[in-house]
Design a protein around this motif. Structure first.
Motif, mmCIF file in Angstrom:
data_model
loop_
_atom_site.group_PDB
_atom_site.id
_atom_site.type_symbol
_atom_site.label_atom_id
_atom_site.label_comp_id
_atom_site.label_asym_id
_atom_site.label_seq_id
_atom_site.Cartn_x
_atom_site.Cartn_y
_atom_site.Cartn_z
ATOM 1 N N ARG A 274 -1.990 -4.990 4.244
ATOM 2 C CA ARG A 274 -1.158 -5.896 3.458
ATOM 3 C C ARG A 274 -1.013 -7.199 4.224
ATOM 4 N NH1 ARG A 274 4.583 -4.712 0.238
ATOM 5 N NH2 ARG A 274 4.116 -6.184 -1.438
ATOM 6 N N ASN B 5 -1.749 2.213 -4.207
ATOM 7 C CA ASN B 5 -2.746 1.164 -4.308
ATOM 8 C C ASN B 5 -4.155 1.713 -4.440
ATOM 9 O OD1 ASN B 5 -1.408 -1.644 -3.628
ATOM 10 N ND2 ASN B 5 -0.358 -0.070 -2.468
ATOM 11 N N TRP C 100 -2.306 -6.795 -1.227
ATOM 12 C CA TRP C 100 -3.007 -5.660 -0.636
ATOM 13 C C TRP C 100 -4.488 -6.026 -0.590
ATOM 14 C CZ3 TRP C 100 -0.533 -1.537 1.413
ATOM 15 C CH2 TRP C 100 0.805 -1.332 1.044
#
Length: 356
Positions: free
Chosen positions: A26, A15, A68
């Motif tokens: 998250r 990410n 995220w």
């Protein structure tokens, strides 16, 4: 619960890194813009920052389960974290919110697989399954079909044949919660570290299925009405759970209706798309035109008339809702920038007057 919580350090490398002073997290649960986020430091209640909320044009601009995000952690674990940024989504499943307005409702994000659940009792409805598959195809995630309540199937062979015909290449699993090995095939197929979201109508048995996968009675379940197999909304908020094998699963509320905003009708009905290429006219509507290959396939029994009707209905519904959604987002942008259309026109008029 800790053994089912996502180990963020296994996935954070995939990410966008967090900015200075912020922490990657998250979203594991949402309810009315109240969030729970998981970080390497633990789980926190969270809200979005004021600037974040002010820039949002609609519900799809807010976080949802599976997202995220970058958060500012509180000094004490009992305080609330603040979501400052939303990382780019890899996949997102959304539907039209209930009501006349074409407003999007986020269901889940960053999903690897959407498990479309349908019961084999009175809930069984192939046209509804086509609708779910069309939206799943547009989400960016892969789709699989999970048929529940095998013990209540009216004609399992015929039902399975019909489902496989519309599922195309999507895997199809048949589950029976009344037997010890009733979900064995599905369990063996789930991949560690992948994220799955279960979607489907109320009463199809999603919560029961997740409890079996977890091996515990974690999620409450309720009985359905015998006459029509409609269920109550047992799950009212989306939640993110880690299975014993390391898979992540998102339980979503049951859906009484599934309005289309973002759907891939062409991919879901690729059989009709292929036939349409053989029509005499490029703009054939597949109704009364001569030389229509789609109507010829229906006459020959190679294509059910109901499938064409479903295809045409979904195309029309999607086009209408996308137009309404675009207009709604444009109005929201105008309101944020000017306050109202009237004020916008007044400012434009004043600017023209100054240039004279």
């Amino acid at each position: 619960m800790e053994d089912r919580i996502l180990k963020l350090n296994e996935y954070s490398a995939l990410n966008q890194p967090a900015a200075s002073g912020l922490t990657l997290a998250r979203v594991s649960a949402t309810s009315h813009q109240q969030y729970t986020v998981i970080t390497t430091a633990g789980s926190f209640a969270a809200v979005v920052a004021g600037r974040f909320a002010n820039l949002a044009l609609g519900p799809e601009d807010f976080p949802t389960v599976g997202d995220w995000v970058q958060v500012r952690l509180p000094q004490t674990p009992t305080d609330v974290a603040v979501i400052e940024r939303l990382n780019p989504r890899q996949t997102v499943f959304l539907r039209k919110a209930a009501g006349r307005a074409a407003q999007a409702q986020l269901v889940a994000a960053n999903i690897d697989w959407l498990l479309v659940c349908m019961a084999l009792d009175a809930n069984y409805n192939v046209a509804r399954l086509e609708r779910y598959l069309a939206i799943a195809a547009a989400s960016g995630a892969q789709a699989a079909v999970v048929l529940t309540k095998k013990d209540r199937a009216s004609d399992l062979t015929a039902q399975l044949t019909a489902v496989q015909a519309v599922a195309a290449a999507a895997p199809v699993f048949v589950c029976d919660a009344t037997k010890r090995d009733g979900i064995a095939a599905l369990q063996q197929w789930l991949t560690p570290q992948a994220t799955y979201a279960l979607i489907g109508s109320s009463g199809v048995g999603k919560s029961t299925l997740i409890n079996l996968l977890l091996g515990t009675q974690t999620i409450a379940t309720q009985a359905v009405r015998a006459q029509d197999a409609h269920g109550r909304h047992t799950t009212t908020a989306r939640q993110f759970l880690r299975l014993p094998n390391g898979s992540m699963v998102i339980d979503t509320p049951g859906m009484r209706e599934l309005g289309l905003i973002q759907a891939d009708v062409a991919q879901t009905f690729d059989d009709i798309q292929t036939l349409a290429q053989q029509c005499r006219f490029r703009d054939c509507t597949h109704t009364k035109e001569p030389g229509c290959a789609v109507q010829a396939a229906i006459a020959a029994g190679a294509l059910p008339a109901a499938r064409l009707a479903s295809y045409q209905q979904l195309q029309q519904e999607q086009a209408q809702n996308q137009a309404l959604r675009g207009k709604a987002r444009e109005n929201a942008k105008i309101k944020r920038m000017f306050g109202s259309k009237k004020q916008m026109h007044a400012m434009i008029k004043a600017a023209k007057h100054r240039r004279r």
